[in-house]
Design an enzyme around this catalytic site. Structure first.
Site, PDB file in Angstrom:
ATOM      1  N   GLU A 165     111.709  23.287  32.000  1.00 52.56           N
ATOM      2  CA  GLU A 165     113.078  23.090  32.486  1.00 52.56           C
ATOM      3  C   GLU A 165     113.158  22.519  33.897  1.00 52.56           C
ATOM      4  OE1 GLU A 165     115.118  26.829  32.164  1.00 52.56           O
ATOM      5  OE2 GLU A 165     115.191  26.728  29.975  1.00 52.56           O
ATOM      6  N   GLU A 373     112.429  27.318  23.457  1.00 51.39           N
ATOM      7  CA  GLU A 373     113.066  28.587  23.823  1.00 51.39           C
ATOM      8  C   GLU A 373     114.458  28.636  23.222  1.00 51.39           C
ATOM      9  OE1 GLU A 373     113.381  29.715  27.981  1.00 51.39           O
ATOM     10  OE2 GLU A 373     111.324  29.067  28.357  1.00 51.39           O
TER      11      GLU A 373
HETATM   12  C1  BGC Z   1     113.710  30.128  31.263  1.00 54.16           C
HETATM   13  C2  BGC Z   1     113.103  31.490  31.020  1.00 54.16           C
HETATM   14  C3  BGC Z   1     114.173  32.537  31.138  1.00 54.16           C
HETATM   15  C4  BGC Z   1     115.215  32.280  30.094  1.00 54.16           C
HETATM   16  C5  BGC Z   1     116.328  33.307  30.001  1.00 54.16           C
HETATM   17  C6  BGC Z   1     115.051  29.927  30.605  1.00 54.16           C
HETATM   18  O1  BGC Z   1     115.879  29.184  31.422  1.00 54.16           O
HETATM   19  O2  BGC Z   1     112.807  29.124  30.907  1.00 54.16           O
HETATM   20  O3  BGC Z   1     112.091  31.665  31.949  1.00 54.16           O
HETATM   21  O4  BGC Z   1     113.674  33.822  31.075  1.00 54.16           O
HETATM   22  O5  BGC Z   1     115.818  31.040  30.375  1.00 54.16           O
HETATM   23  O6  BGC Z   1     117.068  33.329  31.175  1.00 54.16           O
END
Ligand code: BGC
Length: 469
Positions: A165, A373
């Site tokens: 990110e 993610e």
């Molecule tokens: C990040 C993670 C974070 C997740 C939830 C993402 O932006 O890559 O490191 O824990 O969001 O906030």
């Protein structure tokens, strides 16, 4: 309700958020060690990742969780300063190398493919002291670190994410100053960091391409935080323009140079230039790439990695006072729909992910897409029953299926955030994203499955929602 054969099911973590062992066995400090140790209530209750889930010593427990879910992929990040304590290859910390070798070997032995992130927000403090991502010297440092990782682990790791990110990171760390080093540079720092992040990614992709790809045959890309932006009023032309602008400023600013033509989007360039003139700057606050740099940057992503959490509504709003900050440059007002359920900053809008997949397909020439993610925090910190949260995941999977079957997006892998409850950056341990609960009061840091873990394992076993309501 089935996903395509060979679809990848994963979960993700990041070094600082789970490992602990912040100074164990020769690890150098990262900016998050410094930042959390300084206190000052910038992190919930001044919590730190000193111990976190203890994964540095409890890797075997993590592996049990991974196997219990039946994951085909596990995404984790390398702590740069655990491998190279001062950020340079001048000194290599063998204990760090051993730790990651063990993780990689154990995963492969169990038929699980590692997806390895090189940089997930935790810059070695020694490099921050030299200017961090605001300094152009970081490009060379990152490339050397990346080459070291490809050389050391690339015989076994075939999926690499250079930067996690960079779009969210540049904003949080160097524009707003809410992440370390904690100093705001409103309207300038975020763009300067972005410029160096993009070049560093591209340099390391070329290193892989010319020095390692032939032998190692892996893929290298970077992951983007993508919040879908919907026009506040879908019938309003100006709201439609606002939504497009949000996508352009937050995603395309980073993705277009890398996946299309080496340069920032025209609309973003002209908007920041105009705003800069209005604010009395002699030139645009957004730096420019040279022609040579554009050539170097163009085409340096082997797949497109999406991280989806939330959606927003957009409406144009003139920045009349000329307020300074990357968040003001687009001249858009962001809001949410009152009907959307939210848990902190995450608004539960499953259809947003389908729109993103379609947007990426159409804007970036139908690339292979990896969701690296996606997740929701658990709302009830006292219970292991997260049926409600599972319902969100289920809806997400339905949207992914629509994306694959109706929109024909080329989606390869889905990784949930996260395997374990972990140190959730400025929210500390108050926000729980794991499939496994971790008791941060207990020195043994026991991992216990939430009810969703069983459900996710079922989806993975069935390669889809088969048999579910
Ligand atoms: C990040 C993670 C974070 C997740 C939830 C993402 O932006 O890559 O490191 O824990 O969001 O906030």
């Amino acid at each position: 309700m089935a996903f395509p054969d060979g679809f990848g099911w994963g979960a993700a973590t990041a070094a600082y958020q789970v490992e602990g062992g912040w100074d164990a066995d020769g690890k150098g400090p990262s900016v998050w060690d410094t930042f959390t140790h300084q206190g000052g209530e910038r992190v919930f209750k001044n919590q730190t990742g000193d111990v976190a889930c203890g994964s540095y010593t409890l890797w075997e427990e993590d592996l049990k969780c991974i196997k219990q879910l039946g994951l085909t992929h596990y995404r984790f990040s390398l702590s740069w300063s655990r491998l190279l304590p001062d950020g340079t290859t001048g000194f290599i910390n063998q204990k760090g190398v051993d730790y990651y070798n063990k993780i990689i070997d154990d995963l492969l032995e169990n038929g699980i493919k590692p997806i390895v992130t090189l940089f997930h927000f935790d810059l070695p403090q020694a490099l921050e002291d030299k200017g961090g991502w605001l300094s152009e010297t970081i490009i060379e440092s990152f490339d050397k670190y990346a080459q070291f990782c490809f050389r050391t682990f690339g015989d076994r790791v075939k999926l690499w994410i250079t930067l996690n990110e960079p779009n969210m990171f540049a904003l949080m760390a160097y524009d707003l100053g809410r992440f370390p080093p904690g100093v705001p540079h409103l309207g300038t720092g975020g763009y300067q960091a972005a410029h160096n992040l993009i070049k560093a990614h591209a340099r390391s992709w070329h290193s892989y391409d010319s020095l390692f790809r032939k032998e190692q045959k892996g893929l290298v890309s970077l992951s983007f935080f993508i919040a879908w932006a919907e026009p506040a009023d879908p019938n309003s032309a100006s709201d439609q323009e606002a939504a497009k602008r949000v996508m352009a400023f937050h995603l395309d600013l980073f993705a277009k140079p890398i996946f299309t033509d080496g340069d920032y989007p025209e609309g973003v360039k002209s908007q920041i230039a105009a705003m800069s003139t209005k604010q009395g700057y002699a030139s645009s606050r957004l730096p420019e790439f040279t022609e040579e740099e554009k050539k170097m940057i163009k085409g340096t992503g082997d797949f497109f990695a999406v991280q989806y959490y939330t959606t927003c509504l957009a409406r144009l709003k003139e920045n009349k006072k000329g307020e300074l900050g990357a968040l003001y440059d687009a001249e858009v007002e962001i809001s949410t729909d009152p009907s959307w359920v939210n848990l902190d900053w995450v608004y539960v809008v499953p259809w947003g992910i389908r729109k993103i997949l379609k947007y990426v397909k159409e804007t970036y020439n139908n690339p292979a897409i990896y969701i690296t993610e996606n997740g929701f925090p658990h709302s009830d910190l006292t219970s292991l029953d997260d049926t409600q949260r599972w319902e969100y995941f289920r809806q997400i999977f339905q949207e992914l299926l629509k994306g694959i079957q109706l929109d024909e997006v080329n989606l390869k892998v889905y990784c949930a955030w996260s395997l374990l409850d972990n140190f959730e950056w400025t929210q500390g341990y108050s926000s729980r994203f794991g499939f496994f609960h971790v008791d941060f009061e207990d020195p043994a840091r026991p991992r216990v499955p939430y009810s969703s873990a069983k459900e996710y394992a079922k989806v993975i076993r069935n390669n889809g929602l088969e048999g579910q309501k």
